[in-house]
Motif scaffolding. Structure first.
Motif, PDB file in Angstrom:
ATOM      1  N   SER A 152      -2.599  13.386   3.387  1.00  0.00           N
ATOM      2  CA  SER A 152      -3.888  13.557   2.720  1.00  0.00           C
ATOM      3  C   SER A 152      -4.966  13.101   3.695  1.00  0.00           C
ATOM      4  O   SER A 152      -4.914  11.991   4.225  1.00  0.00           O
ATOM      5  CB  SER A 152      -3.933  12.712   1.439  1.00  0.00           C
ATOM      6  OG  SER A 152      -5.209  12.789   0.836  1.00  0.00           O
ATOM      7  N   ASP A 180       9.150  14.481   5.244  1.00  0.00           N
ATOM      8  CA  ASP A 180       9.222  14.374   3.787  1.00  0.00           C
ATOM      9  C   ASP A 180      10.237  15.359   3.223  1.00  0.00           C
ATOM     10  O   ASP A 180      10.875  15.093   2.209  1.00  0.00           O
ATOM     11  CB  ASP A 180       7.845  14.621   3.171  1.00  0.00           C
ATOM     12  CG  ASP A 180       6.866  13.513   3.524  1.00  0.00           C
ATOM     13  OD1 ASP A 180       7.280  12.342   3.542  1.00  0.00           O
ATOM     14  OD2 ASP A 180       5.680  13.804   3.795  1.00  0.00           O
ATOM     15  N   ASP A 207      -0.085   9.153   4.261  1.00  0.00           N
ATOM     16  CA  ASP A 207       1.127   9.909   3.966  1.00  0.00           C
ATOM     17  C   ASP A 207       1.668   9.551   2.581  1.00  0.00           C
ATOM     18  O   ASP A 207       1.095   8.718   1.869  1.00  0.00           O
ATOM     19  CB  ASP A 207       2.182   9.731   5.066  1.00  0.00           C
ATOM     20  CG  ASP A 207       2.696   8.288   5.163  1.00  0.00           C
ATOM     21  OD1 ASP A 207       2.577   7.534   4.189  1.00  0.00           O
ATOM     22  OD2 ASP A 207       3.225   7.926   6.242  1.00  0.00           O
ATOM     23  N   LEU A 208       2.785  10.154   2.207  1.00  0.00           N
ATOM     24  CA  LEU A 208       3.335   9.972   0.866  1.00  0.00           C
ATOM     25  C   LEU A 208       3.833   8.557   0.612  1.00  0.00           C
ATOM     26  O   LEU A 208       3.976   8.142  -0.540  1.00  0.00           O
ATOM     27  CB  LEU A 208       4.471  10.974   0.622  1.00  0.00           C
ATOM     28  CG  LEU A 208       4.069  12.454   0.531  1.00  0.00           C
ATOM     29  CD1 LEU A 208       5.298  13.314   0.274  1.00  0.00           C
ATOM     30  CD2 LEU A 208       3.017  12.674  -0.546  1.00  0.00           C
ATOM     31  N   ARG A 209       4.110   7.793   1.675  1.00  0.00           N
ATOM     32  CA  ARG A 209       4.598   6.431   1.508  1.00  0.00           C
ATOM     33  C   ARG A 209       3.456   5.409   1.528  1.00  0.00           C
ATOM     34  O   ARG A 209       3.696   4.200   1.525  1.00  0.00           O
ATOM     35  CB  ARG A 209       5.620   6.109   2.619  1.00  0.00           C
ATOM     36  CG  ARG A 209       6.978   6.768   2.371  1.00  0.00           C
ATOM     37  CD  ARG A 209       7.875   6.699   3.583  1.00  0.00           C
ATOM     38  NE  ARG A 209       7.386   7.544   4.668  1.00  0.00           N
ATOM     39  CZ  ARG A 209       7.519   8.879   4.676  1.00  0.00           C
ATOM     40  NH1 ARG A 209       8.122   9.500   3.671  1.00  0.00           N
ATOM     41  NH2 ARG A 209       7.056   9.572   5.677  1.00  0.00           N
ATOM     42  N   THR A 238       3.919  15.638   4.479  1.00  0.00           N
ATOM     43  CA  THR A 238       2.743  15.857   3.642  1.00  0.00           C
ATOM     44  C   THR A 238       1.759  14.709   3.835  1.00  0.00           C
ATOM     45  O   THR A 238       2.132  13.536   3.725  1.00  0.00           O
ATOM     46  CB  THR A 238       3.132  15.941   2.153  1.00  0.00           C
ATOM     47  OG1 THR A 238       4.049  17.033   1.981  1.00  0.00           O
ATOM     48  CG2 THR A 238       1.904  16.168   1.286  1.00  0.00           C
ATOM     49  N   ASN A 250      -5.133  17.815   0.937  1.00  0.00           N
ATOM     50  CA  ASN A 250      -3.692  17.648   1.091  1.00  0.00           C
ATOM     51  C   ASN A 250      -3.166  18.718   2.051  1.00  0.00           C
ATOM     52  O   ASN A 250      -3.468  19.908   1.902  1.00  0.00           O
ATOM     53  CB  ASN A 250      -2.979  17.762  -0.254  1.00  0.00           C
ATOM     54  CG  ASN A 250      -3.342  16.615  -1.183  1.00  0.00           C
ATOM     55  OD1 ASN A 250      -3.522  15.485  -0.730  1.00  0.00           O
ATOM     56  ND2 ASN A 250      -3.466  16.897  -2.465  1.00  0.00           N
TER      57      ASN A 250
END
Length: 277
Positions: free
Chosen positions: A249, A237, A266-268, A247, A209
């Motif tokens: 991964s 973000d 990504d977070l989405r 952010t 991450n």
């Protein structure tokens, strides 16, 4: 490959076939899978080490003209197949044939003898240059269960056993990184530029991450790849003061063809994948 690089989470059929051959049929050492369809043939030669595997040789969609030698009607005729199963008797995954049957016709409505069809098929399939000396061969596809095809393939490749693989549905296999032989030497020479460097090998078992400042996405992340090359979008973000952050991964993925991929999510849930040779 195209679906993988589009961000789709997918495993190749070649990986699935190798996994099934090892787990269901206990394939060991080197083995070959031949996909035998009505108009084309593909083959994959696998290397096995400590229960894991990789593909060391393959050719796909080799066009053949078997249906010019044997009609489609005969190849799909259940009564003919029953007759051929008697001629090409299978025992302990080995197809046997007695030259006594050379003069017999391959079917009631054919003038071709078994000797003639074996010679013609052997000549035609030999021209496709399949690997030889592989101890185990697995067949899948339209003609996988055909006893005549099985016998000729076994004879040409000098395989000690030949089995039919069952067709597969879905991708019910573990994480590909856990079942394939990893290209460790190449992985150890690749790294991710984050506070020094992270060797690709370290990103195989787990993802990393990263909180990425959006004003630094033009920097190199690895080799000739920039951070922005791995992002689907530049949407932030959160921000701290005037600084915007995203952010992500990052993980390294390998497949049975010894390909190395870097995936970024990504977070989405947006995912981008790059292929590293």
């Amino acid at each position: 490959m195209k679906r993988k690089l589009s961000g789709e989470i997918i495993v190749s059929s070649a990986t699935y076939m190798g996994y099934k051959a090892i787990t269901t049929y206990q394939a060991t050492d080197n083995f070959m899978v031949v996909v035998m369809n009505m108009d084309s043939l593909s083959f994959y030669v696998y290397s096995v080490k400590e229960g894991k595997f990789c593909i060391k040789e393959y050719k796909e969609s080799l066009q053949h003209t078997i249906t010019d030698l044997i009609t489609t009607e005969l190849l799909q005729n259940n009564d003919v197949i029953k007759w051929w199963k008697c001629i090409f008797y299978e025992h302990d995954n080995v197809c046997t044939y007695d030259p006594y049957y050379d003069v017999l016709k391959i079917s009631d409505n054919s003038d071709i003898t078994f000797k003639e069809i074996i010679e013609r098929l052997s000549s035609h399939i030999s021209s496709l240059q399949l690997p030889t000396g592989i101890s185990q061969m697995f067949l899948i596809g339209d003609l996988a269960a055909n006893p005549l095809i099985k016998y000729v393939l076994q004879r040409l490749t000098a395989s000690k056993s030949v089995l039919s693989l069952t067709d597969f549905i879905g991708n019910d296999i573990p994480d590909e990184n856990e079942i394939v032989i990893l290209p460790k030497e190449r992985l150890n020479h690749m790294s991710l530029n984050v506070k020094g460097s992270v060797i690709f090998t370290e990103l195989v078992p787990t993802s990393l991450n990263i909180t990425l400042p959006l004003d630094s996405i033009g920097n190199l992340m690895s080799s000739d790849t920039k951070w922005e090359d791995m992002l689907v979008d530049k949407q932030q973000d959160y921000n701290v003061g005037n600084m915007a952050f995203k952010t992500i991964s990052v993980r390294v993925e390998c497949d049975s063809f010894q390909n190395i991929f870097l995936s970024c999510k990504d977070l989405r849930g947006n995912r981008k994948v790059k292929h590293f040779n």
